[in-house]
Design an enzyme around this catalytic site. Structure first.
Site, PDB file in Angstrom:
ATOM      1  N   THR A 430       0.822  -1.211   0.000  1.00  0.00           N
ATOM      2  CA  THR A 430       0.000   0.000   0.000  1.00  0.00           C
ATOM      3  C   THR A 430       0.854   1.258   0.000  1.00  0.00           C
ATOM      4  O   THR A 430       0.402   2.318  -0.458  1.00  0.00           O
ATOM      5  CB  THR A 430      -0.970  -0.022   1.193  1.00  0.00           C
ATOM      6  OG1 THR A 430      -1.748  -1.221   1.149  1.00  0.00           O
ATOM      7  CG2 THR A 430      -1.927   1.167   1.165  1.00  0.00           C
ATOM      8  N   HIS A 431       2.078   1.177   0.488  1.00  0.00           N
ATOM      9  CA  HIS A 431       2.986   2.317   0.330  1.00  0.00           C
ATOM     10  C   HIS A 431       3.201   2.611  -1.157  1.00  0.00           C
ATOM     11  O   HIS A 431       3.280   3.769  -1.568  1.00  0.00           O
ATOM     12  CB  HIS A 431       4.336   2.023   0.983  1.00  0.00           C
ATOM     13  CG  HIS A 431       4.350   2.276   2.451  1.00  0.00           C
ATOM     14  ND1 HIS A 431       4.166   3.517   2.994  1.00  0.00           N
ATOM     15  CD2 HIS A 431       4.548   1.439   3.504  1.00  0.00           C
ATOM     16  CE1 HIS A 431       4.245   3.438   4.315  1.00  0.00           C
ATOM     17  NE2 HIS A 431       4.468   2.190   4.645  1.00  0.00           N
ATOM     18  N   SER A 434      -0.068   4.405  -2.387  1.00  0.00           N
ATOM     19  CA  SER A 434      -0.249   5.798  -1.958  1.00  0.00           C
ATOM     20  C   SER A 434       0.812   6.716  -2.532  1.00  0.00           C
ATOM     21  O   SER A 434       0.525   7.870  -2.888  1.00  0.00           O
ATOM     22  CB  SER A 434      -0.263   5.881  -0.428  1.00  0.00           C
ATOM     23  OG  SER A 434       0.936   5.405   0.146  1.00  0.00           O
TER      24      SER A 434
END
Length: 632
Positions: A430-431, A434
């Site tokens: 998810t880094h 984003s």
């Protein structure tokens, strides 16, 4: 038949090299340099759709294509400003056109001065974010006057200031393009360092000419902004690392305590991975390699991965023994690599369905003509030898591979492998999500301020927690983060994720006492957990592995929350604060559902102090439990 044997776990760690699941200072690995001292400050503003309606001349403006509308809007809003169009504009899955501009001065980029315009489905400006520099401009071009140092001095300056393990004696400088060079003949970095001449807008309102020195040393992939005259002075630092049949722990199981491994046949989704997980359109693979990811054993922690060991069964049966009691970890490396490959690919497929596709900057070798830049699968290193008790993810701009490192955790006996805690892997992946969405695919530097960096951690925890929800869960269900891998019932966060204020008391003003991104991220993820349950209570919960869409909108509350949070990432400005990110989620819902969930969203944030009257000030945030009058 192809199949995959995998295991999924749940831990949360940073992703850009983003890592460190427990609260700790952000530092250069083993070098006692606190990178928090060099974070980029908050300079951006965000004009929401509600505020746009108060500016009818701009809100109703149309000039042709969505890029032309955005360009004319910036010209009107920032007259006499010099800027360029960033080549990463696209129309997202929800129909919003995302267009980004970089401010320039004398033809040189101001690297932290951006303007993003969001064009709604009606062709009008939906909202915009702005961090353009408005102070005095240099009278003349520094290039004409050669008013800057040699870039080699900047490399030496960053080596000394940050104590980097790079040797540059005898290195040479090669021109790459105007204002950008590469250093050849260095050692200690995983790739040749580069330097680019650019400006940086400072929080005090001044403008600094800098060399942006890029150095990838593994656990830290740094952009260091060194003063172009005084090359021993560091202005800012951005770290990109924030910190067949498969026998695996199936998607939705947070860690080995929640279920048993299964043998899955052809687990990919052909809508989102039409080449399957084991091909890239040019080659078919019999190992853990494909269009979305390449996974391997990396015991020495090095950067070379192509020739590293990866399981390659001739019959495509990725079925290998594993139990949490096996020791040492290398005895089950086949199972570890397989599980890491599986979990990351499912992340790719789910996020694709929710809008993280080729145009948005996702991770794929072959984009099949669907937009964006290819050649950037995720490099997945299992049992990486460069560290322990952690995981991290490096997110360079679109077109360059992401890199995830999953470590062994030594807080249990025998040690535990992060590959088997799905929460950790989902958090790390998810880094990448984003960092590619916020600021646009071409700019991975937009989650570097302390509060935006905290939200980067919070998004990772939020998605990992949403994925692990079970059919019988209710808003009274609490979840800890990283409990299994850390061998601790309390996990790696300050509090469990809970809608009960007596279990988790965090509110917006808690950030006034926090100065570490994982701690701040826990506050943000707590707010999103409230949002998640408000939407589930209204729309129900789909317990299946993929969303069901009706007219382009997820039909249940869980996937709807994941969708509007993701859309909000792409709408918000570079380096947003909590208030701006909240407004971006409201605008995302307005675009997707015509604001039908406005009150559920406001009530979630207001409960945790981010209501109508909340104000951002890095030293004195003001909380509010107020909601709009129509929501009372």
């Amino acid at each position: 038949m192809h199949g995959l044997l995998l295991a999924a776990g749940l831990i949360s760690l940073p992703l850009h090299v983003l890592a460190h699941p427990q609260p700790s200072s952000t530092s250069l690995a083993g070098r006692a340099v606190d990178l928090n001292e060099y974070r980029i400050g908050h300079r951006s503003s965000y004009t929401s759709n509600d505020e746009m309606m108060k500016q009818p001349s701009i809100a109703s403006f149309r000039a042709g294509t969505y890029v032309e509308v955005a360009t004319e809007m910036v010209k009107q809003t920032m007259p006499n400003m010099e800027f360029r169009l960033v080549d990463d504009h696209y129309i997202g899955q929800s129909g919003i056109g995302h267009v980004r501009f970089r401010q320039t001065m004398h033809g040189i980029d101001i690297d932290n001065s951006d303007f993003n315009v969001n064009i709604g489905q009606d062709g009008k400006v939906l909202s915009h974010g702005n961090s353009f520099y408005t102070g005095p401009a240099p009278e003349s071009s520094p290039v004409q006057k050669r008013d800057f140092s040699d870039p080699m001095q900047a490399l030496h300056g960053v080596r000394k200031a940050l104590n980097l393990p790079i040797k540059a004696e005898g290195a040479t400088v090669e021109n790459m393009s105007e204002h950008k060079v590469m250093f050849k003949g260095t050692s200690g970095a995983l790739s040749d360092p580069t330097a680019k001449l650019c400006y940086m807008a400072k929080e005090d309102g001044s403008l600094a000419l800098t060399w942006r020195v890029e150095t990838d040393i593994g656990d830290n992939w740094l952009l260091s902004y060194m003063d172009a005259k005084d090359t021993g002075k560091v202005h800012n630092v951005v770290d990109y690392v924030a910190h067949a049949t498969f026998q695996v722990y199936k998607w939705g199981l947070a860690d080995p305590t929640e279920g048993n491994r299964e043998i899955l046949t052809n687990p990919w989704n052909l809508q989102t991975s039409p080449l399957t997980w084991l091909a890239d359109g040019q080659n078919n693979f019999t190992a853990t390699r494909g269009n979305n990811a390449i996974a391997q054993y990396n015991p020495d922690g090095g950067n070379d991965y192509e020739n590293n060991y990866r399981p390659s069964p001739k019959n495509l049966k990725f079925e290998y023994p594993y139990s949490a009691n096996m020791d040492p970890p290398k005895t089950y490396i086949d199972a570890s690599v397989t599980q890491l490959f599986y979990t990351s690919n499912v992340c790719h497929d789910l996020y694709y369905m929710l809008g993280f596709n080729e145009k948005a900057g996702n991770f794929q070798v072959n984009n099949r003509g669907q937009g964006g830049k290819g050649n950037d699968y995720v490099i997945l290193n299992a049992q990486d030898g460069s560290g322990t008790n952690n995981a991290n993810f490096a997110t360079p701009p679109d077109g360059q591979p992401g890199r995830m490192r999953a470590y062994i955790w030594t807080r249990a006996n025998p040690p535990r492998d992060a590959s088997f805690e799905a929460g950790t892997i989902i958090h790390e992946y998810t880094h990448g999500l984003s960092n590619r969405l916020c600021g646009g695919p071409a700019n991975s530097r937009c989650l570097n301020a302390i509060e935006s960096g905290g939200m980067g951690e919070g998004w990772g925890d939020f998605y990992a927690t949403a994925v692990r929800l079970k059919p019988k869960d209710t808003r009274k269900t609490n979840y800890v983060k990283g409990g299994w891998v850390n061998n601790s019932p309390k996990g790696v966060r300050m509090y469990p994720y809970s809608t009960d204020m007596s279990v988790n008391p965090l509110v917006y003003t808690s950030n006034n006492q926090l100065n570490e991104v994982h701690a701040i991220g826990t506050v943000w993820a707590t707010m999103l957990y409230e949002l998640l349950w408000n939407l589930i209570d209204k729309h129900g919960k789909n317990d299946g592995p993929v969303p069901i869409f009706k007219n382009g909108i997820p039909s249940d509350g869980k996937y709807l929350a994941m969708k509007i949070v993701m859309d909000g990432m792409a709408i918000q400005p570079c380096n947003p604060n909590f208030v701006q990110a909240r407004d971006a989620i409201l605008d995302a819902d307005k675009n997707l559902t015509k604001a039908s969930n406005k009150c559920e969203i406001w009530k979630a944030f207001a409960k945790r102090g981010l209501g109508v009257g909340a104000k951002f000030d890095p030293k004195n945030r003001i909380g509010s439990n107020e909601v709009p009058k129509e929501c009372k």
